[in-house]
Design an enzyme around this catalytic site. Sequence first.
Site, PDB file in Angstrom:
ATOM      1  N   HIS A  27      48.145 -55.367  -9.991  1.00 22.03           N
ATOM      2  CA  HIS A  27      48.784 -56.528 -10.706  1.00 22.03           C
ATOM      3  C   HIS A  27      48.817 -57.836  -9.659  1.00 22.03           C
ATOM      4  O   HIS A  27      48.982 -57.612  -8.414  1.00 22.03           O
ATOM      5  CB  HIS A  27      50.245 -56.249 -11.308  1.00 22.03           C
ATOM      6  N   CYS A  28      48.687 -59.065 -10.297  1.00 18.67           N
ATOM      7  CA  CYS A  28      48.790 -60.155  -9.528  1.00 18.67           C
ATOM      8  C   CYS A  28      50.380 -60.911 -10.038  1.00 18.67           C
ATOM      9  O   CYS A  28      51.294 -60.144 -10.447  1.00 18.67           O
ATOM     10  CB  CYS A  28      47.753 -61.226  -9.488  1.00 18.67           C
ATOM     11  N   ALA A  29      50.253 -62.192  -9.731  1.00 15.58           N
ATOM     12  CA  ALA A  29      51.520 -63.069  -9.895  1.00 15.58           C
ATOM     13  C   ALA A  29      52.123 -62.727 -11.605  1.00 15.58           C
ATOM     14  O   ALA A  29      53.149 -62.698 -11.787  1.00 15.58           O
ATOM     15  CB  ALA A  29      51.455 -64.376  -9.675  1.00 15.58           C
ATOM     16  N   ARG A  31      49.613 -61.208 -14.239  1.00 12.20           N
ATOM     17  CA  ARG A  31      48.764 -60.370 -14.723  1.00 12.20           C
ATOM     18  C   ARG A  31      48.691 -58.841 -14.480  1.00 12.20           C
ATOM     19  O   ARG A  31      48.577 -58.502 -13.347  1.00 12.20           O
ATOM     20  CB  ARG A  31      47.248 -60.958 -14.720  1.00 12.20           C
TER      21      ARG A  31
END
Length: 624
Positions: A27-29, A31
């Site tokens: 996961h990113c910030a 998503r």
Amino acid sequence: MKMKYEDLAQDILRHVGGRENVSSLVHCATRLRFKLKDDGKADADALKKNPDVIMVVESGGQFQVVVGNHVHDVWQAVCKVGGITDDAPGDKEKSDKKSGVLAAFIDMVSGIFTPFLGVLAACGIMKGFLALSVAFGWLSETGGTWRILFAASDSLFYFLPIVLGYTAGKKFGGNPFITMVIGGALVHPMMVEAFSLSGDNAALHFLGIPVVLINYTSSVIPVICAAWFACWLEKRCNALFPAAVKNFLTPLACLAITIPLTFLAIGPLASGLGELLATGFQAVYKFAPWLAGGILGGLWQVCVIFGLHWGLIPLMMNNMAVFGHDPMLAILLPAVFGQVGAALGVFLKTREQRLKALSGSATIAGIFGITEPAVYGVTLPYRRPFIFGCVGGAIGGAVVGFSLSQVYSFGLASIFTVAQIIPPTGIDFTVWGAMIGVAIAFIFSCVMTFFAGLPAVKIAEDAKPVSVSAVVDENTVLAPLSGVSLPLDEVPDATFASGLMGAGAAIIPSEGRVVAPFSGEVASLFATRHAIGLLSDSGIEILIHVGIDTVKLNGEHFTAHIKEGDKIAPGDLLITFDRDAILAKGFDLCTPVIMSNSDDYQGLEQKNETPYVNAGDPFLSVKR
């Protein structure tokens, strides 16, 4: 909240094809980034209907589920529900699908950088504030406070090859501790000292071969290339060595071969490539910095939508490693605040409570660099706000480019980047130029969205009873409320969304009034006054259900102005309700308008041409 995340996790896993279809998950910030074995098993359309999912994007070889700022909690829930761990096969499993070169590159970059992106941004912000404190004389570079905080902020960048070695090793399917040791060798104090003491870059030899000494601290490309080679070599060694000894012989061979090869060939070649990329970008940037700023500032959010922005992250970090500063991240600041301004314009303009709440929270998130809620939830659905945000980003980016503004520490483009654009020499024209560019992008997109970004609507909270002067035929159902209309399958309640109760549509009300949609009579009135059944003179049965689960209010905040058996005419006031009080208690006011005897007719379709409808406007048309 824990139960809510687990319910969301189960829904996400179900619509990505189940746990068995997940090859890897990071996961990113905002998503969740799935790599699926078979994209055909995923149902993006069904997942988009979940009210807790902002958007679903399929790009860069990844199935990306945008859930917002609480993505880490959702990720933990998905891993728990699906039994996904770091020890899972992940990318080591071969997928049957073939990705293009660009998709494979984007997938590689995102997989390497996303695990520590938050820490990377935090360190960059800290370095920016330290520069700000020195510029204003709050701290001295010789003081203990500054030195300790600088060590905290600079450690990740200094030892970046070690961190990248670990994440690259995991991404390439090898032993991440082997590749982490390779990164550690590149920044070992002995090698750094040899670099600083060598006057001719050939003072060190390996088996008689001269070593080109390079300072690999803060470097990006060399360790990624070395990690790829080490993982490739590891697979061959594991196939060659007996099982009894390969646990230590494979790491031994990988380290003994890869580290010298990196110092002799991989490192110099990769560093040369990095310098070539950095020099090439600088040449284009210096030729027309305002043009480069305008293009990047205008198109950045488009790249974010498709996940293509990851392709530029290594270039930004490479600029930092080669030159000690980077103009691209400074240019992105207007691109971010263009969308923030557009979201604020929607917040100031709209009087629809749900959209106002969404745009308000998206504005706050955008200020801190997270633009997905603003883009997917607010600006992109209405198109013009998104366009105004991109135009504002282009204008602001051109100003930043013209000012030759740079950032001197890496991080997410956010309000904190203002501190990161201060050069070591102190505040100068480049800083003021960046701030002017950001202000132009923000103000332009906000003003344009406020005056021209939303469809013209007529909202009157204290509206008088609706009068309908137009002739309405027996097959038309007028809108019983004013607000934003939705297709029935987007209602956040499975019973209504499935059509089980009948065909229809929904309205998110902008005022607390329900009026008669045709001539007829009141067939039923719920004791809790949150729902009413109507029968038209031509035999159409309509159920108007104000809000989701509002039956739990037991009639509180609802007032009925009619009773069962009363005759009604179009525009007659039926029910009033306190919108603010109901929303304050956490209820969703999405109101299904259901034709309960739709099976007796050939079809039903919406007649409104814009998302917003006024009470009394033609809303549904019945086909007999």
